[in-house]
Every structure is written in structure tokens, then in C-alpha cells.
Design an enzyme around this catalytic site. Structure first.
Site, short mmCIF file in Angstrom:
data_model
loop_
_atom_site.label_atom_id
_atom_site.label_comp_id
_atom_site.label_asym_id
_atom_site.label_seq_id
_atom_site.Cartn_x
_atom_site.Cartn_y
_atom_site.Cartn_z
N CYS A 2 0.81 -1.22 0.00
CA CYS A 2 0.00 0.00 0.00
C CYS A 2 0.85 1.26 0.00
O CYS A 2 1.97 1.27 0.49
CB CYS A 2 -0.87 0.03 1.24
SG CYS A 2 -1.94 -1.40 1.39
N ARG A 27 5.79 -0.06 -5.87
CA ARG A 27 5.66 -0.86 -4.64
C ARG A 27 4.67 -2.00 -4.81
O ARG A 27 4.64 -2.92 -4.00
CB ARG A 27 5.17 0.05 -3.50
CG ARG A 27 6.18 1.08 -3.08
CD ARG A 27 5.52 2.13 -2.22
NE ARG A 27 4.93 1.57 -1.01
CZ ARG A 27 5.57 1.49 0.15
NH1 ARG A 27 6.79 1.94 0.25
NH2 ARG A 27 5.00 0.98 1.21
N TRP A 74 -2.85 -2.69 -1.55
CA TRP A 74 -2.39 -4.06 -1.82
C TRP A 74 -3.15 -4.92 -0.83
O TRP A 74 -2.90 -4.87 0.38
CB TRP A 74 -0.88 -4.14 -1.60
CG TRP A 74 -0.23 -5.40 -2.05
CD1 TRP A 74 -0.02 -5.81 -3.33
CD2 TRP A 74 0.35 -6.41 -1.22
NE1 TRP A 74 0.64 -7.00 -3.34
CE2 TRP A 74 0.88 -7.40 -2.08
CE3 TRP A 74 0.49 -6.58 0.17
CZ2 TRP A 74 1.52 -8.53 -1.60
CZ3 TRP A 74 1.12 -7.71 0.64
CH2 TRP A 74 1.63 -8.67 -0.24
N ASN A 100 -2.05 2.35 5.79
CA ASN A 100 -1.16 1.22 5.49
C ASN A 100 -0.95 0.44 6.77
O ASN A 100 -0.84 1.04 7.84
CB ASN A 100 0.22 1.69 5.02
CG ASN A 100 0.18 2.29 3.64
OD1 ASN A 100 -0.85 2.29 2.98
ND2 ASN A 100 1.32 2.81 3.20
N GLY A 101 -0.80 -0.88 6.65
CA GLY A 101 -0.55 -1.70 7.83
C GLY A 101 -1.73 -2.60 8.12
O GLY A 101 -2.61 -2.78 7.26
N GLU A 481 18.95 -17.10 -5.90
CA GLU A 481 18.62 -15.76 -6.38
C GLU A 481 18.25 -15.80 -7.87
O GLU A 481 17.31 -15.13 -8.30
CB GLU A 481 19.80 -14.81 -6.11
CG GLU A 481 19.64 -13.39 -6.61
CD GLU A 481 18.43 -12.65 -6.05
OE1 GLU A 481 17.79 -13.13 -5.11
OE2 GLU A 481 18.11 -11.58 -6.61
N LYS A 485 14.64 -14.69 -9.42
CA LYS A 485 14.49 -13.67 -10.47
C LYS A 485 13.64 -14.23 -11.61
O LYS A 485 12.76 -13.55 -12.12
CB LYS A 485 15.85 -13.23 -11.05
CG LYS A 485 16.69 -12.37 -10.16
CD LYS A 485 16.23 -10.94 -10.05
CE LYS A 485 15.39 -10.66 -8.86
NZ LYS A 485 15.92 -10.62 -7.55
N GLU A 488 9.88 -14.56 -10.42
CA GLU A 488 9.12 -13.33 -10.18
C GLU A 488 8.91 -12.53 -11.45
O GLU A 488 7.91 -11.85 -11.60
CB GLU A 488 9.72 -12.50 -9.05
CG GLU A 488 11.12 -12.00 -9.26
CD GLU A 488 11.68 -11.27 -8.02
OE1 GLU A 488 10.91 -10.83 -7.16
OE2 GLU A 488 12.91 -11.12 -7.94
N HIS A 504 18.93 -35.98 -4.65
CA HIS A 504 18.06 -36.54 -3.62
C HIS A 504 16.59 -36.25 -3.91
O HIS A 504 15.81 -35.97 -2.99
CB HIS A 504 18.48 -36.02 -2.25
CG HIS A 504 19.90 -36.33 -1.94
ND1 HIS A 504 20.34 -37.60 -1.68
CD2 HIS A 504 21.01 -35.54 -1.91
CE1 HIS A 504 21.65 -37.58 -1.48
NE2 HIS A 504 22.08 -36.34 -1.63
N LYS A 603 7.18 -4.29 -3.81
CA LYS A 603 8.58 -3.93 -3.61
C LYS A 603 8.96 -4.03 -2.15
O LYS A 603 10.05 -4.45 -1.80
CB LYS A 603 8.80 -2.50 -4.12
CG LYS A 603 10.22 -1.98 -3.94
CD LYS A 603 11.16 -2.68 -4.89
CE LYS A 603 12.60 -2.28 -4.70
NZ LYS A 603 13.50 -3.34 -5.21
#
Ligand code: G6P
Length: 608
Positions: A2, A27, A74, A100-101, A481, A485, A488, A504, A603
Site C-alpha cells: 500500500c 511498490r 495491496w 497502510n498496515g 537468487e 528472479k 518473479e 536426492h 517492492k
């Protein structure tokens, strides 16, 4: 995640608010809305999806006002629809709130308010705030806000306006960021400085528990007890140009190409090559802590967590100090054994990630000394830790983190030297690392020249539905990483793991439709990696290898090879990650996806 923007000033509020929302787009969000004071009324317009949808709904009517609040949502409570989008109002429609929150006790509050006759329109936790304010309002916005805050449990950055107060915005902060920008005859309040930089370069960061009363004449700030306090304004270090793409088609590509410079900014002034030491002016009183620490506990999320993994290896191998990395989201739930002689290292680009912040607080509670590696100065984590190293890489706009990762790994190396030199590390050993750090930016430039070649490889694999990413030792984090990438950005399923672990179970997946990205550098685990590559090849698996320049042998096993310059093992994730960033980028562009704002992502994840 948000975003909040509020405006009071001499200019067209709607223009400023919508512009601010756009600057917060990176964001991540799923709906947006604006409540604007027009004459003696407040009008609210909301839309789901992109801000362009909100602009479309606003089109066709002139709305000239000087006061308003706006929000990108969001979804956390209630689906992403117009009713649930912010701002929210009370029963009278006079009070408008953007938040927000998460209000943790909203259910019980809502029940109480409903019993008293309040009618709720949305499924959100935020709406209780509007109704609580309505309950406590007797003509004084500040009083109503204070009483309301006393009822809330959870986190918030919130702004509210009232129809009867044409020149006032009230704000409050607890756990979510809120910053006030002081422009020329105007004030912008936002959850993120990027919404402010175009109009103001002086800002006041609110701290937890503080409230603000923004008026045309003055801005008054109060502590949690309601006493007025004086707060200093800070100069913002970023300009609006930094927030632009500088000629690149996407922020992500711009940020990938910024890495030679951003790494340099991260290490500049922090290396004493004569003494063979790392120097952090922000760690002034930290030498004793580094010497006496018995362990380093690292907590981080996402990309920062991968950088932390590289740090974990470095602290043990180079600084001779026990170290353990945790997903920050797990840290406080798994009873970590930490205490006074623990350094809790929190790594966070934004400095606002809720789980990482919670880990910091948990660490403090258990007596640890907290150390941050944070890019955003003035962010909550940066302010709450005992000491903080700043990445100094400028704004990272793309949701997918790139330059933050390489900077974080470089800082892990510097911190390993810093801790190591208080302990057993010799000056000569330190110099090997420090000298190599200086060479890294030039080596990155060489890798960036391969972008076109990497794009061609991406074209070959564009139809793959799955990918395995493998590496060993320092390049396990690189594999994780790289897979992150790809997932996402291109929405291709990818799994990263240590190459030795692949046998395994995951090897069962391998066939010619399931390619592997193998980080196989000329290092201490090279031969082991080659054996694992052979195992994949003889099962029909296609392989792209990230290899060390000059390694011809690898071509007999891997179908495609991307070469990176040689470096020392601890710094190899910095180089080996860059082709993986570019690969994921090109895959996403080839698929026509929204590179800078991948679906469902944020973000900065400021909720648990
Ligand atoms: C989000 C972002 C990731 C980032 C993670 C941690 O999930 O999408 O790119 O790595 O948060 O963020 P931080 O700001 O704490 O480094």
C-alpha cells in the site's frame, strides 16, 4: 504494498496526488483511490487495477481543490475491489481515512461499532478507523485521532481529513512508514519519499507513536503522550531524475546496468588498503562488539536473504565467527538461541520489511546487538537497529531487486573483514578481499556486455515451463537468487538448490523439457559441480552454465555457456548473479510481461 499520499497547498491537489500515486506504483498495488476536498464537500473516487483506471474515472469533470488524500491498496483484508479500496469513510461520509498496515483487533472493534449502530461498507480493517474517529469526534480532529489510536492494536501509517476542516490533514504512524515533505507553500505526506521527491527536498520522518497535524500555516508534531515536539527536517538525498529510467526501457535494466557504479558507491571510503581493514564510520563504537561477539544471526527476506546466505558463509570462513541465516519470517517463531553476545544482522533494501523488522525487535528483546544493512536511510529498520550500514545505491525502483543484492554481498564481504580483523584475520588475508572488491566494478562491466548474447540464449529457452538452478558453496545463494528472479519476472517455475542436493529427489524431474542453469565456476567445488552436470546431461537435461572465462572443458557438458571473469570465491555471487538477472529480464521481456511490476508482488512487504 500500500501507498499513501496526502496533499495540502497552493497547487492543484488532484494532480499532485495522482502523480504521487504513480511514483508509488513500483511498490505494487491492486486498486487505488483519492478523496479530494472540493468546495465544502469531500469527493471520493476509486478504481481497481492500474492508476490509469482511476484517471479514467476522474476524467471528464474538473476537480480543483487544495486538499486531499490518496492511496494505492495491496489487499490484505478483503478482496481487491472498489469498495475495499481506500480512502474509507465513516457513516456521515465526512471523515476519510487512508491507511497502510494491519489493525489486528479490527474484528472486535467492528463488532462493538456495529452494535453501537455504525454501518460498515467494506471488508477492510481500515474502515474501523474511520468509524472510531467518528465516535470520538467532538469538533477536534486531534482529540478524535488520539482516542482512536488508543483503541488500535497493530500497525498503521494513516492520514485522515474531515469535511468540517478545510485546511487540515491529520496523520499517525505506528510500524508503517510515513514521511512529511515540506515544499513551497505546500505539504505532501506520503508513505515513501519517492512520492515526494519531485516537489520537496526537505522531509520530516515520523516515528512510531507520533501524530502530525498538517495545516496551511504550520505543521505540528506530537509524541505518543500527546505533547508537542520539535523534529528536525532532513534533506532528501535522491532527486526526481534518479527515479526516472535514464533511457533504459525498464527500471530493472537500468538498475542492472548501474551495478558497477552502485558497488563502487557501496565500498567507497570503506576500505583502508594500507592497514588491510574495512572502515565503517557508522560503526564507530562497534569494534568491541565485533571482537566479543560469539555469533552472528542473520535475518532477511527474499533477495536480501540470499545475500545474507553468502554472508553466513563468509563470516564463518573468513571471520571465524559462527553464523546462521534465517528467513526473517521464521526467526521469531523458531526460538532462536541468541543473547548478549549475538550480533543480529538484519539485511533489508527498503528497511521496511515487516518480518525483518520483527526479527530486529525480537533480537533486541533477547539482548542481541542489532546491526542493519539497509539502503533506505531513515527507514524504520535503519532507525531501530543499534548500528546501520547504508548500501548507498540510490533508489531501487524495479520490484525485482538487482543492484541491492550485489551491494549487499559486497557489504557482507566488508563486514567479514571488519569482524575478522577484530579477531584472527591477518592484514594480508584482508587485503586479498579488499583488493578484489576494487576490481569487481570493471568485471561487472564485462558481463554487462553479454546482455545481447544472454538474450539469444533466453530466446532458445523461452518455451521452457520449468527450470532448475544449481550451484555449490558460495553459489548456492546465487542459484536461489537466479531462480527467484526467473520466477518473479517471467512466471516460469524455477527451483534453486545446492547442486549436491539435486540427486536426492529433484533429478527425477529432469528431461529435455526441464533445463538447468548451472553456476559452475573454477573454484574449490568445480570438479564436484562438473560431476553433477554430467548426471543431468546423461538424463537428457539441457544445461546453461555460468562459467569462468577460459574454461573450455565446460563446453563438452553444457549446451550454452555464459562466461564471467575470474574472482575470489566469496565475491563470486556478485559476478555470477548478473547473467542470471539478465536472463530473467530477457525472458520476461520476450514474454511481453510487466518487468518492473510483476503480478502479485510488492517492492516492500510491510505486513507479516
Ligand atoms: C519483497 C521484494 C523482494 C525483496 C524482499 C525483501 O518481497 O519483492 O525483491 O527482496 O521484499 O525486501 P527488503 O526491502 O527487506 O530487502
Amino acid at each position: 504494498m500500500c501507498g499513501i499520499v496526502g496533499y495540502l497547498g497552493k497547487n492543484d491537489a488532484l494532480l499532485v496526488l495522482v502523480d504521487g500515486l504513480k511514483r508509488l506504483e513500483y511498490r505494487g498495488y491492486d486498486s487505488s483511490g483519492v478523496a479530494l476536498r472540493l468546495g465544502d464537500k469531500i469527493e471520493c473516487v476509486k478504481a481497481i487495477g492500474k492508476i490509469a483506471n482511476l484517471e479514467e474515472k476522474l476524467d471528464g469533470k474538473e476537480r480543483k481543490g487544495n486538499l486531499g488524500i490518496a492511496h494505492t491498496r495491496w489487499a490484505t483484508h478483503g478482496e481487491a475491489n472498489e469498495v475495499n479500496a481506500h480512502p474509507h469513510s465513516d457513516c456521515s461520509g465526512k471523515i476519510w481515512v487512508a491507511h497502510n498496515g494491519i489493525i489486528e483487533n479490527y474484528k472486535s472493534l467492528k463488532e462493538e461499532l456495529e452494535t453501537e449502530g455504525h454501518i460498515f461498507k467494506s471488508q477492510t480493517d481500515t474502515e474501523v478507523i474511520a468509524h472510531l474517529i467518528e465516535n470520538f469526534y467532538r469538533g477536534d480532529m486531534a482529540f478524535a485521532l488520539r482516542e482512536t489510536l488508543g483503541k488500535l492494536k497493530g500497525t498503521y501509517a494513516l492520514v485522515f481529513i474531515h469535511e468540517d476542516h478545510p485546511e487540515k490533514i491529520m496523520a499517525a504512524k505506528m510500524g508503517s512508514p510515513l514521511v512529511i515533505g515540506l515544499g513551497e507553500e505546500e505539504t505532501i505526506i506520503a508513505s515513501d519519499v519517492s512520492a515526494i521527491i519531485a516537489r520537496a527536498n526537505l522531509v520530516v520522518y515520523l516515528d512510531d507513536g507520533e501524530t502530525a497535524e498538517i495545516g496551511n500555516e504550520d505543521i505540528r508534531i506530537f509524541d505518543s503522550a500527546g505533547a508537542e515536539i520539535n523534529k528536525e527536517a532532513n534533506k532528501i538525498e535522491w532527486n526526481s531524475e534518479e527515479a526516472e529510467k535514464k533511457g533504459f526501457p525498464h527500471f530493472m535494466l537500468k538498475e542492472i546496468f548501474e551495478q558497477p557504479e552502485s558497488i563502487m558507491n557501496s565500498i567507497r571510503g570503506r576500505i583502508d588498503i594500507e592497514k588491510g581493514d574495512a572502515v565503517f564510520e557508522e560503526l564507530d563504537d562497534f569494534a568491541d562488539v565485533a571482537r566479543d561477539a560469539r555469533q552472528i544471526a542473520i535475518a532477511a527476506c527474499g533477495t536480501a536473504m540470499h545475500a545474507g546466505m553468502a554472508g553466513e558463509y563468509m563470516f564463518e570462513e573468513m571471520a571465524d565467527i559462527p553464523s546462521k541465516i534465517d528467513y526473517a519470517s521464521e526467526f521469531r517463531y523458531r526460538t532462536p538461541i541468541i543473547g548478549k553476545e549475538t550480533v543480529l544482522l538484519a539485511i533489508s533494501q527498503s528497511g521496511e520489511t515487516a518480518d525483518t523488522l520483527a526479527a530486529v525487535r525480537e533480537g533486541k528483546k533477547r539482548g542481541a546487538t542489532t546491526l542493519g544493512v539497509v539502503n533506505v536511510l531513515g527507514s524504520t529498520i535503519a532507525r531501530e537497529v543499534d548500528a546501520c550500514v547504508h548500501n548507498r545505491i540510490g533508489l531501487e525502483m524495479s520490484v525485482a531487486s538487482t543492484k541491492a543484492f550485489t551491494s549487499q554481498v559486497a557489504i557482507m564481504a566488508l563486514l567479514s573483514v571488519y569482524f575478522g580483523r577484530q579477531r584472527k584475520m591477518t592484514s594480508a588475508d584482508a587485503k586479498v578481499i579488499l583488493n578484489e572488491l576494487f576490481l569487481i566494478p570493471e568485471k561487472i562491466k564485462k558481463i554487462l556486455e553479454l546482455s545481447g548474447e544472454i538474450k539469444k540464449i533466453a530466446e532458445k529457452y523461452i518455451n521452457a515451463k520449468n527450470f532448475l538452478y544449481l550451484g555449490r558453496k558460495y553459489n548456492v545463494p546465487t542459484a536461489l537468487e537466479g531462480a527467484l528472479k526467473l520466477k518473479e519476472l517471467s512466471y516460469i517455475h524455477a527451483e534453486g538448490m545446492p547442486s549436491g542436493e539435486m540427486k536426492h529427489g529433484s533429478i527425477a524431474l529432469i528431461d529435455d523439457d526441464f533445463p538447468t542453469m548451472f553456476i559452475c565456476l573454477k573454484d574449490s567445488v568445480y570438479e564436484k559441480n562438473i560431476s553433477n552436470m554430467e548426471e543431468i546431461k546423461c538424463r537428457g537435461g539441457r544445461i546453461i552454465a555460468v562459467a569462468t572465462e577460459g574454461d573450455e572443458k565446460i563446453k563438452s557438458v553444457a549446451g550454452d555457456v555464459i562466461y564471467v571473469p575470474e574472482t575470489i570465491e566469496p565475491l563470486s555471487p556478485v559476478l555470477a548473479t548478473i547473467p542470471l538477472q539478465l536472463f530473467a529480464y530477457h525472458m520476461a521481456v520476450l514474454k511481453g510481461l510487466d518487468v518492473d511490476k510483476p503480478r502479485n508482488l510488492a517492492k516492500s512487504v510491510t505486513v507479516e
